[in-house]
Design an enzyme around this catalytic site. Structure first.
Site, PDB file in Angstrom:
ATOM      1  N   SER A   1      19.914 -15.738   5.131  1.00 37.37           N
ATOM      2  CA  SER A   1      21.209 -15.309   4.617  1.00 37.37           C
ATOM      3  C   SER A   1      21.667 -14.020   5.304  1.00 37.37           C
ATOM      4  CB  SER A   1      21.111 -15.071   3.105  1.00 37.37           C
ATOM      5  OG  SER A   1      22.204 -14.314   2.638  1.00 37.37           O
ATOM      6  N   LEU A   2      22.794 -14.092   5.983  1.00 37.22           N
ATOM      7  CA  LEU A   2      23.354 -12.894   6.605  1.00 37.22           C
ATOM      8  C   LEU A   2      23.720 -11.862   5.549  1.00 37.22           C
ATOM      9  CD1 LEU A   2      24.282 -11.449   9.160  1.00 37.22           C
ATOM     10  CD2 LEU A   2      26.461 -12.679   8.989  1.00 37.22           C
ATOM     11  N   ARG A   3      24.162 -12.325   4.387  1.00 28.94           N
ATOM     12  CA  ARG A   3      24.475 -11.410   3.279  1.00 28.94           C
ATOM     13  C   ARG A   3      23.250 -10.581   2.907  1.00 28.94           C
ATOM     14  NH1 ARG A   3      22.865 -11.746  -1.799  1.00 28.94           N
ATOM     15  NH2 ARG A   3      22.093 -13.866  -1.475  1.00 28.94           N
ATOM     16  N   ARG A   4      22.121 -11.252   2.726  1.00 28.02           N
ATOM     17  CA  ARG A   4      20.906 -10.527   2.360  1.00 28.02           C
ATOM     18  C   ARG A   4      20.440  -9.631   3.493  1.00 28.02           C
ATOM     19  NH1 ARG A   4      18.373 -15.997  -0.003  1.00 28.02           N
ATOM     20  NH2 ARG A   4      18.967 -15.789  -2.204  1.00 28.02           N
TER      21      ARG A   4
ATOM     22  N   THR B   1       8.957 -25.077   0.238  1.00 23.91           N
ATOM     23  CA  THR B   1       8.642 -24.918   1.660  1.00 23.91           C
ATOM     24  C   THR B   1       8.616 -23.446   2.043  1.00 23.91           C
ATOM     25  OG1 THR B   1       9.690 -27.039   2.157  1.00 23.91           O
ATOM     26  CG2 THR B   1       9.361 -25.532   4.001  1.00 23.91           C
TER      27      THR B   1
ATOM     28  N   CYS C   1      28.967 -19.029   3.283  1.00 23.42           N
ATOM     29  CA  CYS C   1      27.640 -18.532   2.926  1.00 23.42           C
ATOM     30  C   CYS C   1      27.068 -17.626   4.019  1.00 23.42           C
ATOM     31  CB  CYS C   1      26.693 -19.689   2.637  1.00 23.42           C
ATOM     32  SG  CYS C   1      26.380 -20.772   4.028  1.00 23.42           S
TER      33      CYS C   1
ATOM     34  N   THR D   1      14.504 -14.440   5.444  1.00 22.58           N
ATOM     35  CA  THR D   1      15.729 -14.913   4.806  1.00 22.58           C
ATOM     36  C   THR D   1      16.708 -15.282   5.903  1.00 22.58           C
ATOM     37  OG1 THR D   1      17.641 -14.392   3.416  1.00 22.58           O
ATOM     38  CG2 THR D   1      16.606 -12.543   4.552  1.00 22.58           C
TER      39      THR D   1
ATOM     40  N   VAL E   1      12.788 -24.387  -1.650  1.00 25.38           N
ATOM     41  CA  VAL E   1      12.056 -23.268  -2.252  1.00 25.38           C
ATOM     42  C   VAL E   1      10.553 -23.407  -2.049  1.00 25.38           C
ATOM     43  CG1 VAL E   1      11.532 -22.069  -4.401  1.00 25.38           C
ATOM     44  CG2 VAL E   1      13.857 -22.864  -3.965  1.00 25.38           C
TER      45      VAL E   1
ATOM     46  N   GLY F   1      14.525 -24.126   4.677  1.00 21.95           N
ATOM     47  CA  GLY F   1      13.704 -25.047   3.897  1.00 21.95           C
ATOM     48  C   GLY F   1      13.943 -24.888   2.410  1.00 21.95           C
TER      49      GLY F   1
ATOM     50  N   ARG G   1      21.503 -33.518  -4.474  1.00 22.55           N
ATOM     51  CA  ARG G   1      20.550 -33.417  -3.376  1.00 22.55           C
ATOM     52  C   ARG G   1      19.158 -33.773  -3.900  1.00 22.55           C
ATOM     53  NH1 ARG G   1      20.569 -27.581  -1.414  1.00 22.55           N
ATOM     54  NH2 ARG G   1      19.192 -28.416   0.201  1.00 22.55           N
TER      55      ARG G   1
END
Length: 310
Positions: free
Chosen positions: A125-128, A150, A238, A123, A148, A146, A9
């Site tokens: 992230s659903l985990r976080r 950003t 994720c 965040t 890091v 975005g 990427r």
């Protein structure tokens, strides 16, 4: 010797990762060139992850390039790699892991426990979100997309009071001086594979396998196998409220894992021990204990169907 074509990427962190692998090859006397490929996750940075798909959203186009022989290897953050690898490809090596934990960066410099009631925490992230809600239900969690740099800029301009990022990414970029607090694994377990770089290649390339044996870290590889086995059994991606961390201890391995309801009200957490070299068995055991404790019911809330641990 033809240069090894490394697919990556184009984000600032992905560029660092690809350059890191290129430097390793240089030490071995192997020339390389980096080919940057834009993925769906890069093209739709302002969309919610669940709007653009989950599995492989940051790597599919790079895997296509591998299968079409446009690149020779791909460098991935293992947390972005689905548990199902396309036919014809394999993970040939996993580099030594960086610190896999999450970290908090707050505008005011206060730690997680000191954030004021109603503070806006960024965040996607659903985990976080689920784990941090379990610890602090009084906070307001807002989506944050975005790269890091950003995300850090959005914090600086006041869109959030604090954001949560993977510590490994900031360490690699030399930006760990911005970290307010490394979040304890007792509060928030990392994503499966977080902090580990994986090398994906074509399965029919035996010469490549010899090269990448040099970079593979057996301890990290076994730990990530344990975590990915757990994820496969629990049918996760994720965007699943699941955290896991397998790591070596003097007499073997231990793995902590949790499944948390999206609203944070319920948390099922287990710890199991295993032997070095037995990552798959350890992941299977932890998955079984989580399922027995009720994790399947929670995962169904986010549309996951749990496989039978065998």
């Amino acid at each position: 010797m033809k240069p090894v074509r490394i697919g990556s990427r184009g984000s600032i962190l992905a560029k660092w990762q690809a350059k890191h692998i290129a430097e390793f090859l240089q030490v071995l006397g192997i020339p390389s060139t980096i080919i940057f490929i834009k993925t769906a996750g890069d093209r739709f940075q302002q969309a919610a992850v669940n709007q653009i798909g989950v599995k492989g959203v940051f790597i599919k186009e790079i895997e296509d390039a591998l299968l079409e022989n446009r690149v020779d290897v791909a460098v991935h953050s293992m947390k972005d790699v689905p548990t199902e690898i396309p036919d014809g490809l394999r993970i040939g090596a996993i580099c030594k892991r960086e610190d896999p934990r999450d970290c908090l960066i707050s505008r005011s410099g206060v730690t997680f426990s000191k954030l004021p009631q109603g503070a806006r925490v960024g965040t996607s992230s659903l985990r976080r979100q689920a784990q941090l809600r379990h610890a602090r239900p009084d906070l307001v969690f807002k989506d944050l997309r975005g790269n890091v740099d950003t995300r850090l800029e959005k914090l600086k301009r006041g869109d959030y009071d604090a954001i949560v990022l993977a510590k490994a990414g900031l360490d690699r970029l030399g930006w760990n001086d911005r970290i307010t607090e490394v979040i304890s694994e007792e509060i928030c377990l990392p994503a499966v594979g977080q902090g580990a770089l994986g090398i994906e290649m074509r399965a029919d390339d035996p010469n490549a396998l010899k090269v990448w044996d040099e970079i593979n870290d057996p301890v990290t590889y076994d730990a990530v196998v344990a975590e990915r086995t757990l994820l496969r059994i629990l049918e996760g991606g994720c965007q699943v409220p699941l955290g896991a961390w397998a790591r070596r201890v003097p007499d073997g391995f231990i793995m902590d894992a949790c499944v948390v309801s999206p609203d944070g009200t319920e948390c099922i957490r287990k710890r199991c021990a295993g032997d070095f070299g037995g990552g798959e068995a350890l992941g299977t055991r932890v998955a079984g204990e989580l399922i027995a404790a009720g994790a399947e019911r929670i995962l169904k809330l986010v549309g996951r169907n749990v496989a039978s641990p065998s």
